[in-house]
Scaffold this motif. Sequence first.
Motif, short mmCIF file in Angstrom:
data_model
loop_
_atom_site.label_atom_id
_atom_site.label_comp_id
_atom_site.label_asym_id
_atom_site.label_seq_id
_atom_site.Cartn_x
_atom_site.Cartn_y
_atom_site.Cartn_z
N LEU A 424 -61.64 17.87 -76.06
CA LEU A 424 -62.82 18.72 -76.09
C LEU A 424 -63.07 19.16 -77.52
O LEU A 424 -62.18 19.73 -78.16
N ALA A 452 -68.22 18.99 -67.11
CA ALA A 452 -67.99 17.77 -67.89
C ALA A 452 -66.50 17.42 -67.94
O ALA A 452 -66.13 16.24 -67.85
N ILE A 453 -65.64 18.41 -68.09
CA ILE A 453 -64.20 18.15 -68.13
C ILE A 453 -63.72 17.53 -66.82
O ILE A 453 -62.93 16.59 -66.80
N ALA A 456 -64.99 13.82 -66.72
CA ALA A 456 -64.63 12.89 -67.79
C ALA A 456 -63.48 11.99 -67.34
O ALA A 456 -62.67 12.36 -66.47
N VAL A 462 -65.04 15.07 -74.24
CA VAL A 462 -66.22 15.89 -73.98
C VAL A 462 -66.68 16.49 -75.30
O VAL A 462 -65.85 17.10 -76.01
N ASP A 483 -70.10 13.87 -71.56
CA ASP A 483 -68.79 13.36 -71.16
C ASP A 483 -68.87 11.84 -71.07
O ASP A 483 -69.94 11.25 -71.16
#
Length: 835
Positions: A424, A452-453, A456, A462, A483
């Motif tokens: 990230l 998004a995490i 991914a 991300v 992502d």
Amino acid sequence: MQADQRGRVLVVAAKEAGDALMERLTSSGYQCASTEKESGLAQVADTLQPEVVLLAVTAKRAAEMLESLRKVDRLQRLPVLVDLGRTRSAEAFKRLAVDDWIRSADEVVPRLEAALRVGRLRDREERIRLRMGMLLEITQAATSSLELEEILRIAVDKVGRVTGTDRCSVVLVEGSHARTAKVVATQEDPSLVQLDIEVMRYPELRRALETREAVVIDEAQRDPLMAEVRTSILPLGVKSILVQPLICQGDLLGALFLRVSRADASFGRDEQEFAQAVAGVLANSIRNARLHTAVKKKREDLEEAYVQRYQELNEANRRLKELNRLKDEIIAVCSHDLRAPLQVLLGHGRLLQEGPLEPQQRQSAEAMIRQGKKILGLVESLLEKGKGEAARLSIEPRVLDVAQLCRDAVSELEILAADRGVSLRADCPDSLMLIGDEVKLHEVLQNLITNAIHHARQDGEVVVSTQRLGRPDGDAAKVCVQDDGVGIPPDELHLVFDRYRHGGKGTGLGLAICKEFVELHGGEIWAESPPDTGCIFVFTLPLAQEAARNPRPPPAAASSPQEQPRVLVVEDEPEIAAVLSEVLRSKYRVEVARDGAEGLARAKAQRPDLVVMDVFLPKLDGLDAAMALKSSTDTARIPVILLSAHQGVAEKVRSLNLGAVDYMSKPFNAVELLNRTERALKLRQGEREQQEKEKVSALQRRTGSDPATGLHDRRGLLLRLEQEVARSRRYHRALSLAVLRPDRPVDPVPSNIADIMRKRVRHPDAISHLGGGVFAVVLPECTAEAARAVINRMLPDVEKVTDTEYRSAVADVSQDSDSVEKLLEKLGAPGPEDA
């Protein structure tokens, strides 16, 4: 054969000749009467009621008698024959306007027979023509908007005149075996209307209703069917009776009753056929009237049920509001009672931390402060969630750097990303200052980054990035959260922000809240699917240009407060009123009114430089208050900015032409509010320098409305169409555009055309007048097929009010890449130079 059946002849002759003709005709079976003077014509005609006239006089005398004959009503249309057997000069008679000549005694009977046949055929044709005319009038009355009682009254009056009856009535029953009936219309005595009668007391009516066939009684005094009521009809002198049932689609509705008392009258085949035709028309009208009454009663019952249900819901809503108020009071108490002790605890902890402490004591103080902050954060979060919709609809604006906010959010979530094996990082090099609610924007970033995490790929990445976007109406900050996961199918991108359904990505409700918070700041949010892999969530926020150069607000201007413009805020929601006041007080003097009536009173008393007013207010609606301001000479020049959280209100305000200079939807953007306020004040200053007519015209041009109709003009249409096209392409929603063109220019356009056209469209739809009677209609979230149905319902109304035929063109433009000008041109709209 009886004499009156062979024919009735009026002989006009001297006594000797008349007696001879009378004797001959009587022996041949005719009923005759004779006269030799003009004065006796009317009396003989009334007694005999002749069907033909026979003249046996000299030519000179015949001309005089003909003139006298034409003056008697009963004799005007009768055929006239002349006996030439007793004259020497037949040529003199041939100049007379008579129907035939008798040259010898042998021709008397044949000529009379022919004249009688012709006269009877002519009378029959006249009766048929009269009946057809009356039947047409009855049919027209039955198909008009008259009430049923009026239709039946007209029918019995006309039937009675055609058939020469003493009584013509319409009797209605309920069901095939009804014991009572109601007289709803009668020719004889209007006081008998709405009279209830017993069917058993009228044998002819009972027979017609039981058999569902017409009942004809030629001799009522001798007919066996009338034996039980003969003593009742004897004093009335009833001769003949006709009862025709009223039947429609198998349902027995009543009967048409005809009665005549003349000794020479009866109901022949022609009268029966005429009564049958009239009965068919009346039965259809009665059935339609009953259906209409049933539908009307059903509608009234539904409306009554709706009102009752509305009252119940209104009462339930009142109780819910009361409970919500109690909840707010409890939250307010908890807010004070929970946060105050924590603040005291943290304050003393900081005092301990700043003093001389041993390492173990300092460690304990730090732990105490750290846990106190954690508890305070939990309390703040709990109170924020307890506020519900009120918290989401209000913002606490302050100057902040969105780039720094993104970096902070990335820093907070690095641990979560590391646990999932995701890299990230933040790519936010430039400072982007704006006015917004830090808590809400922080929640937006947390939701998007966390989302998004989770999506991914393993060992993926991300990236949170920011950049400045240059726009004509002011720069904006663009924030992207990208992502490298599986991504979202293109046909599901527009679903991810839906509160109740979403695509394969996102948490559903969390993304819906993100959309609300971004739009609350005057921004936009959407999702994109890159061609390679992954997904990008993008949102934009308008930047504060003044704050970009100096994060801290500059000190107040040197001018005295009295020189600052005065702004009156009319808003019933305390939270929103507080936000409005806080934003506007940086540049203006602000006063607040809590309802429409108070706002109107303050505006008239204080004459502010600007009024910022909500549309939906207690006591007096914002639209009505704006109209009252513009209708008063004292306040007509005060600019008004209207606010509303409801869709479509802007179009309503423009269509009513209330004179509002601007419209803003809630939630609003603080910077945009300041910009529009300044623009409205400048507008007022400019209007003071112009004449009244030029001022109104300029205002209408700036708001994009057509002064002739109150609809959008070309500029307003292009702005609205650009917005709707961008929205439809972004969210993959239908958008239809229609152009209505007259066969000839319409000038001037009827003043009520706007109201007529709006009746056929929805609130989100927009109508514009492009000049010369050409109209364009924008229909968001409407397919081309549905739009054509709307336009087809609208065209007859437009053609009627303009007295001009129209042609229409409709197309779905949601996926058309052409410019809005090109879209209008493809549908046949005139160009700017032709308007």
